[in-house]
Write a protein that holds these residues in place. Structure first.
Motif, PDB file in Angstrom:
ATOM      1  N   THR A 216      11.943-103.451  86.415  1.00 31.77           N
ATOM      2  CA  THR A 216      11.169-104.194  85.424  1.00 31.77           C
ATOM      3  C   THR A 216       9.683-104.152  85.780  1.00 31.77           C
ATOM      4  OG1 THR A 216      11.363-106.306  86.589  1.00 31.77           O
ATOM      5  CG2 THR A 216      13.072-105.780  84.965  1.00 31.77           C
ATOM      6  N   SER A 217       8.865-104.280  84.757  1.00 25.44           N
ATOM      7  CA  SER A 217       7.421-104.361  84.952  1.00 25.44           C
ATOM      8  C   SER A 217       7.052-105.775  85.379  1.00 25.44           C
ATOM      9  CB  SER A 217       6.702-103.999  83.650  1.00 25.44           C
ATOM     10  OG  SER A 217       5.376-104.442  83.662  1.00 25.44           O
ATOM     11  N   ALA A 218       6.269-105.895  86.453  1.00 23.54           N
ATOM     12  CA  ALA A 218       5.833-107.219  86.902  1.00 23.54           C
ATOM     13  C   ALA A 218       4.966-107.897  85.848  1.00 23.54           C
ATOM     14  CB  ALA A 218       5.073-107.098  88.216  1.00 23.54           C
ATOM     15  N   GLU A 219       4.190-107.108  85.116  1.00 19.49           N
ATOM     16  CA  GLU A 219       3.340-107.681  84.076  1.00 19.49           C
ATOM     17  C   GLU A 219       4.172-108.262  82.939  1.00 19.49           C
ATOM     18  OE1 GLU A 219       0.488-104.909  82.662  1.00 19.49           O
ATOM     19  OE2 GLU A 219      -0.519-104.672  84.603  1.00 19.49           O
ATOM     20  N   VAL A 220       5.280-107.591  82.620  1.00 25.44           N
ATOM     21  CA  VAL A 220       6.121-108.027  81.499  1.00 25.44           C
ATOM     22  C   VAL A 220       7.077-109.127  81.937  1.00 25.44           C
ATOM     23  CG1 VAL A 220       7.925-107.307  79.874  1.00 25.44           C
ATOM     24  CG2 VAL A 220       5.961-105.800  80.331  1.00 25.44           C
ATOM     25  N   PHE A 221       7.720-108.935  83.093  1.00 22.10           N
ATOM     26  CA  PHE A 221       8.833-109.794  83.493  1.00 22.10           C
ATOM     27  C   PHE A 221       8.440-110.848  84.525  1.00 22.10           C
ATOM     28  CE2 PHE A 221      12.947-110.597  85.694  1.00 22.10           C
ATOM     29  CZ  PHE A 221      13.669-111.024  84.591  1.00 22.10           C
ATOM     30  N   GLY A 222       7.297-110.641  85.178  1.00 22.17           N
ATOM     31  CA  GLY A 222       6.888-111.594  86.212  1.00 22.17           C
ATOM     32  C   GLY A 222       7.242-111.161  87.610  1.00 22.17           C
ATOM     33  N   ALA A 223       8.035-110.113  87.742  1.00 24.06           N
ATOM     34  CA  ALA A 223       8.411-109.555  89.046  1.00 24.06           C
ATOM     35  C   ALA A 223       9.045-108.194  88.809  1.00 24.06           C
ATOM     36  CB  ALA A 223       9.382-110.476  89.784  1.00 24.06           C
ATOM     37  N   GLN A 224       9.065-107.387  89.844  1.00 26.19           N
ATOM     38  CA  GLN A 224       9.791-106.121  89.773  1.00 26.19           C
ATOM     39  C   GLN A 224      11.226-106.365  90.215  1.00 26.19           C
ATOM     40  OE1 GLN A 224       7.234-103.369  92.109  1.00 26.19           O
ATOM     41  NE2 GLN A 224       6.962-102.297  90.156  1.00 26.19           N
ATOM     42  N   VAL A 225      12.129-106.255  89.280  1.00 26.26           N
ATOM     43  CA  VAL A 225      13.553-106.490  89.528  1.00 26.26           C
ATOM     44  C   VAL A 225      14.329-105.245  89.115  1.00 26.26           C
ATOM     45  CG1 VAL A 225      15.544-107.951  88.995  1.00 26.26           C
ATOM     46  CG2 VAL A 225      13.248-108.950  89.088  1.00 26.26           C
ATOM     47  N   PRO A 226      15.279-104.778  89.924  1.00 23.95           N
ATOM     48  CA  PRO A 226      16.025-103.569  89.570  1.00 23.95           C
ATOM     49  C   PRO A 226      16.875-103.762  88.308  1.00 23.95           C
ATOM     50  CG  PRO A 226      16.263-104.063  91.908  1.00 23.95           C
ATOM     51  CD  PRO A 226      15.625-105.261  91.277  1.00 23.95           C
ATOM     52  N   LEU A 227      16.792-102.792  87.412  1.00 23.28           N
ATOM     53  CA  LEU A 227      17.724-102.706  86.286  1.00 23.28           C
ATOM     54  C   LEU A 227      18.903-101.883  86.782  1.00 23.28           C
ATOM     55  CD1 LEU A 227      18.512-103.060  83.313  1.00 23.28           C
ATOM     56  CD2 LEU A 227      17.117-101.042  82.789  1.00 23.28           C
ATOM     57  N   CYS A 228      20.079-102.507  86.856  1.00 23.67           N
ATOM     58  CA  CYS A 228      21.208-101.899  87.572  1.00 23.67           C
ATOM     59  C   CYS A 228      22.408-101.563  86.698  1.00 23.67           C
ATOM     60  CB  CYS A 228      21.669-102.811  88.702  1.00 23.67           C
ATOM     61  SG  CYS A 228      20.515-102.866  90.086  1.00 23.67           S
ATOM     62  N   ALA A 229      22.423-101.965  85.426  1.00 27.22           N
ATOM     63  CA  ALA A 229      23.594-101.665  84.601  1.00 27.22           C
ATOM     64  C   ALA A 229      23.231-101.726  83.126  1.00 27.22           C
ATOM     65  CB  ALA A 229      24.743-102.636  84.895  1.00 27.22           C
TER      66      ALA A 229
END
Length: 480
Positions: A216-229
């Motif tokens: 995920t984009s930190a700017e969009v989501f607030g943090a970089q989180v893995p998209l896993c499924a």
């Protein structure tokens, strides 16, 4: 690692966000409605930007309820409705067309034309509609050739938005529902794409159903989180229900109802059903067949909101529970066409057996019985057409309409088989969370059984003679 997974389920009528712990507990949940518009008969549309805004709002609700921040999520999984179609601008992510729903039948004539030319295209699918949609975009074909456009289902659009436009992807369980999927090469069906004069550059890249799919984009989501499924909703529900072996079945009750039967590693073509990829991961592909009842939970919205026979679903259920018989009234639930095994989008719903003595209660009970009969009809057809698949001794169900104890008891009576209801009704969200956890190594595929809890089993109360006579009379009312 916080052992937390965010599941996003972008369904037909709502988008839900649920945060699961590794133990299977729901830490937080949020939900936002998805509005529908009907610009002309047969057309069903949504606003993609509204779906994205609703997704963000649902995530905010789930995070607030859980007390977590975005950086405390270990992974995200996306599931939802399949084969809806939208075109957006690659550079900005702005929608250039409505999200044309899978319920939309504008592609029926084109599906017939394509099928006559040797392409197996069904009316609800993306392949029957994408040409019309891109031709509705200003300079659509020219912009497509310049690589300026993306198309996809809601899963692709949400992945694009969450990653700040860096990932235009879908998984194979979603891709296979579009009728653009090549089941043998595990890619896009280039012959059909060429026939429609479309550009492959506009298509999402196909990925495994779980794994390292992006960030995920930190700017969009607030943090970089893995998209896993990423998974189709019904295939995710199969994973949630533990349908792992050939013959295992999962029945999901939503706006429509889906009967998904695992066929193992074998791609089976069964009359009256759709072959689908259940999941694809590191070269391993599992398949299923799917029977569809186009109008399921939508029947109850029709009874309460359109006909106003009851103020809400709870009142309707209480009335049906107090009404022991439908007094010879039968209902064919086909407000959006007749699904498996007939697959006739032109067929309409019917009520049979009306007399001067018919009451609202009789019609309400007959509607529940008719839905239960349609689901039995579609399920029986699958196993009859594929005799090497053995129906299990009990049937597992999920979805919003499975909340209704009265309907579930009627379903058990008409099936003559115990009905086991998943404790977490949003099985699609649970299934994609299990898959995302698998990608992270929280458990292997069998190790997530602790998350698959059954909250109630409905045991048949009707005798075999009563059940078979009723089912036969229902079929005779509409098919003979």
């Amino acid at each position: 690692m916080h052992n937390t997974i965010l599941a996003i389920d972008a369904g037909t009528t709502s988008v839900r966000a649920i945060i699961f712990s590794a133990s299977g507990a729901v830490l937080g949940a949020g939900s936002m409605p998805c509005a529908m518009s009907y610009p002309q008969p047969g057309h069903v549309e949504q606003n993609g930007l509204d779906i994205w805004q609703g997704t963000k709002a649902a995530i905010e609700q789930a995070l607030k309820q859980s007390g977590l921040g975005p950086s405390q999520l270990d992974a995200i999984g996306i599931t939802g409705q399949r084969t809806s179609v939208m075109i957006w601008e690659r550079s900005t992510g702005m929608p250039l067309s409505p999200m044309v729903s899978w319920q939309d039948v504008r592609g029926a004539a084109r599906a017939d034309e394509l099928t006559a030319k040797g392409f197996m295209v069904a009316a609800p699918t993306a392949a029957a509609k994408l040409e019309q949609i891109i031709d509705s975009v200003d300079e659509g074909r020219a912009r497509m050739k310049r690589g300026e456009l993306c198309w996809g289902n809601v899963d692709s659009y949400l992945a694009f938005c969450l990653t700040g436009g860096t990932k235009h992807i879908t998984d194979m369980s979603q891709a296979c529902a579009t009728c653009y999927y090549d089941f043998f090469a595990h890619g896009w069906l280039q012959d059909l794409i060429d026939h429609q004069n479309l550009s492959l550059s506009m298509f999402p890249s196909q990925t495994d159903s779980w794994g390292d799919l992006g960030m995920t984009s930190a700017e969009v989501f607030g943090a970089q989180v893995p998209l896993c499924a990423i998974l189709g909703d019904q295939q995710a529900a199969m994973i949630a229900q533990g349908a792992k072996a050939a013959g295992d079945v999962s029945i999901s009750y939503g706006t429509s109802a889906a009967i998904n039967i695992h066929t193992g590693s074998e791609l089976m073509l069964v009359e009256g059903t759709y072959p689908l990829v259940t999941y694809h991961h590191e070269g391993e592909t599992a398949y299923c067949i799917e029977g569809l009842v186009y109008t399921a939970g939508a029947m109850f919205d029709w009874l309460t909101n359109s006909l106003e026979l009851a103020p809400d679903l709870e009142a309707l259920s209480q009335t049906v529970d107090k009404t022991p018989s439908s007094a010879g009234v039968y209902v064919l639930p086909a407000l959006q066409g007749l699904g498996s095994p007939h697959n006739d989008p032109t067929r309409h719903g019917q009520i049979s057996g009306l007399t001067r003595g018919t009451t609202k209660a009789h019609i309400m009970r007959a509607t529940m019985e008719g839905l239960a009969c349609r689901i039995r009809e579609a399920t029986d057809a699958c196993y009859i057409a594929a005799p090497n698949l053995t129906k299990p001794d009990s049937l597992r169900v999920d979805g919003g309409a499975s909340n209704n104890d009265v309907l579930m008891q009627i379903q058990a009576d008409i099936f003559g088989t115990p009905i086991e209801r998943l404790a977490i009704r949003d099985a699609a969200a649970l299934g994609v969370a299990i898959s995302a956890g698998t990608a992270l190594g929280m458990w292997d595929k069998s190790g997530a059984d602790h998350m698959r809890k059954i909250d109630k089993t409905f045991t048949p109360q009707w005798s075999q003679d009563q059940r078979e006579e009723f089912f036969s009379n229902w079929k005779q009312a509409f098919y003979l």
